[in-house]
Motif scaffolding. Sequence first.
Motif, PDB file in Angstrom:
ATOM      1  N   GLN A  82      44.128 -30.395  33.056  1.00 17.15           N
ATOM      2  CA  GLN A  82      42.708 -30.129  32.839  1.00 17.15           C
ATOM      3  C   GLN A  82      42.423 -28.639  32.657  1.00 17.15           C
ATOM      4  N   GLY A  83      43.495 -27.842  32.677  1.00 25.69           N
ATOM      5  CA  GLY A  83      43.328 -26.402  32.480  1.00 25.69           C
ATOM      6  C   GLY A  83      42.938 -25.641  33.721  1.00 25.69           C
ATOM      7  N   GLU A  84      42.954 -26.298  34.873  1.00 25.74           N
ATOM      8  CA  GLU A  84      42.588 -25.633  36.131  1.00 25.74           C
ATOM      9  C   GLU A  84      43.836 -24.987  36.741  1.00 25.74           C
ATOM     10  N   THR A  85      44.289 -23.906  36.137  1.00 29.54           N
ATOM     11  CA  THR A  85      45.556 -23.298  36.533  1.00 29.54           C
ATOM     12  C   THR A  85      45.551 -22.808  37.972  1.00 29.54           C
ATOM     13  N   ASP A  86      44.483 -22.170  38.391  1.00 28.71           N
ATOM     14  CA  ASP A  86      44.423 -21.650  39.753  1.00 28.71           C
ATOM     15  C   ASP A  86      44.582 -22.769  40.781  1.00 28.71           C
ATOM     16  N   GLN A  87      43.858 -23.854  40.567  1.00 25.11           N
ATOM     17  CA  GLN A  87      43.949 -24.985  41.491  1.00 25.11           C
ATOM     18  C   GLN A  87      45.348 -25.610  41.440  1.00 25.11           C
ATOM     19  N   LEU A 105      48.118 -24.077  40.835  1.00 21.96           N
ATOM     20  CA  LEU A 105      49.027 -23.198  41.567  1.00 21.96           C
ATOM     21  C   LEU A 105      48.909 -23.426  43.076  1.00 21.96           C
ATOM     22  N   VAL A 106      47.689 -23.591  43.546  1.00 25.71           N
ATOM     23  CA  VAL A 106      47.467 -23.855  44.972  1.00 25.71           C
ATOM     24  C   VAL A 106      48.097 -25.188  45.371  1.00 25.71           C
ATOM     25  N   GLN A 107      47.895 -26.202  44.537  1.00 29.99           N
ATOM     26  CA  GLN A 107      48.447 -27.524  44.822  1.00 29.99           C
ATOM     27  C   GLN A 107      49.972 -27.486  44.802  1.00 29.99           C
ATOM     28  N   GLY A 108      50.527 -26.769  43.852  1.00 25.87           N
ATOM     29  CA  GLY A 108      51.981 -26.668  43.763  1.00 25.87           C
ATOM     30  C   GLY A 108      52.591 -26.001  44.981  1.00 25.87           C
ATOM     31  N   GLN A 109      51.973 -24.924  45.438  1.00 23.61           N
ATOM     32  CA  GLN A 109      52.477 -24.242  46.631  1.00 23.61           C
ATOM     33  C   GLN A 109      52.351 -25.129  47.860  1.00 23.61           C
ATOM     34  N   LYS A 110      51.298 -25.933  47.908  1.00 30.34           N
ATOM     35  CA  LYS A 110      51.113 -26.860  49.025  1.00 30.34           C
ATOM     36  C   LYS A 110      52.252 -27.879  49.063  1.00 30.34           C
ATOM     37  N   ILE A 111      52.644 -28.363  47.893  1.00 35.53           N
ATOM     38  CA  ILE A 111      53.764 -29.319  47.824  1.00 35.53           C
ATOM     39  C   ILE A 111      55.046 -28.675  48.339  1.00 35.53           C
ATOM     40  N   ALA A 171      59.296 -30.941  45.587  1.00 37.98           N
ATOM     41  CA  ALA A 171      59.084 -29.501  45.750  1.00 37.98           C
ATOM     42  C   ALA A 171      59.752 -28.731  44.625  1.00 37.98           C
ATOM     43  N   ASP A 172      60.944 -29.195  44.219  1.00 41.85           N
ATOM     44  CA  ASP A 172      61.635 -28.543  43.098  1.00 41.85           C
ATOM     45  C   ASP A 172      60.870 -28.738  41.791  1.00 41.85           C
ATOM     46  N   LEU A 173      60.349 -29.936  41.591  1.00 44.08           N
ATOM     47  CA  LEU A 173      59.547 -30.197  40.390  1.00 44.08           C
ATOM     48  C   LEU A 173      58.279 -29.341  40.395  1.00 44.08           C
ATOM     49  N   ALA A 174      57.698 -29.175  41.568  1.00 43.67           N
ATOM     50  CA  ALA A 174      56.519 -28.312  41.673  1.00 43.67           C
ATOM     51  C   ALA A 174      56.880 -26.875  41.314  1.00 43.67           C
TER      52      ALA A 174
END
Length: 209
Positions: free
Chosen positions: A65-70, A72-78, A88-91
């Motif tokens: 959806q183009g929400e890069t900041d969100q 990035l936050v979600q990826g770090q949470k994973i 975690a590796d896929l993230a």
Amino acid sequence: MAYETDEQQAEALKQWWAENGKQVIFGIVIGLVGVFGWRGWQEHRADVNASAAQALGQMLEISGQGETDQALVQGQKIIDEYANTLYADLASLNLAAALVGRGEEAAALAHLQRVIEQRRDPALTDLARLRLARLLLSLERAEEARALLDSIGKAYAAEVESIRGDIALAAGDLEAARQAYERALAEGLADTDMIRLKLDDLAGTQASQ
């Protein structure tokens, strides 16, 4: 041993049980704990993986959806919550791609190196090496990129040869670049159009020399 009467057999069994009964019960208990403990662990792992998969799906949806900041936050949470899973590796791989798009190459490098260091899955490890080699080349760190290519498995042979061609081209070795691009095509590279354009450009450059 033969027993003359049932009473003798019963007495012998009582004596055996008195001597060995605790060990038998202990063995049965340990066996049951092992079985049910393993099942519980397996169920726990399945629950963790299901949660991690859902979190990764949310990250990809947010990113789409183009929400890069969100994203990035979600990826770090994973990575923080499911560090010992493939998710975690896929993230990390997805985070690296997003960070490159934002011009944050140093952070992207760290995520790719994290996947490589984990060595959790050979295919993902090689994919991280491949992407890291491309990123290093873009940062004009060609020697590091070349060294990394030697550790990538045959599954990515075409992509490896394509990058070897780019490294040779950046160094001005047109013949080595041409040979590498041709090997990439022979290995079945998916993006043949781009490679053929590079080969056409090389042919024109070499003809004019």
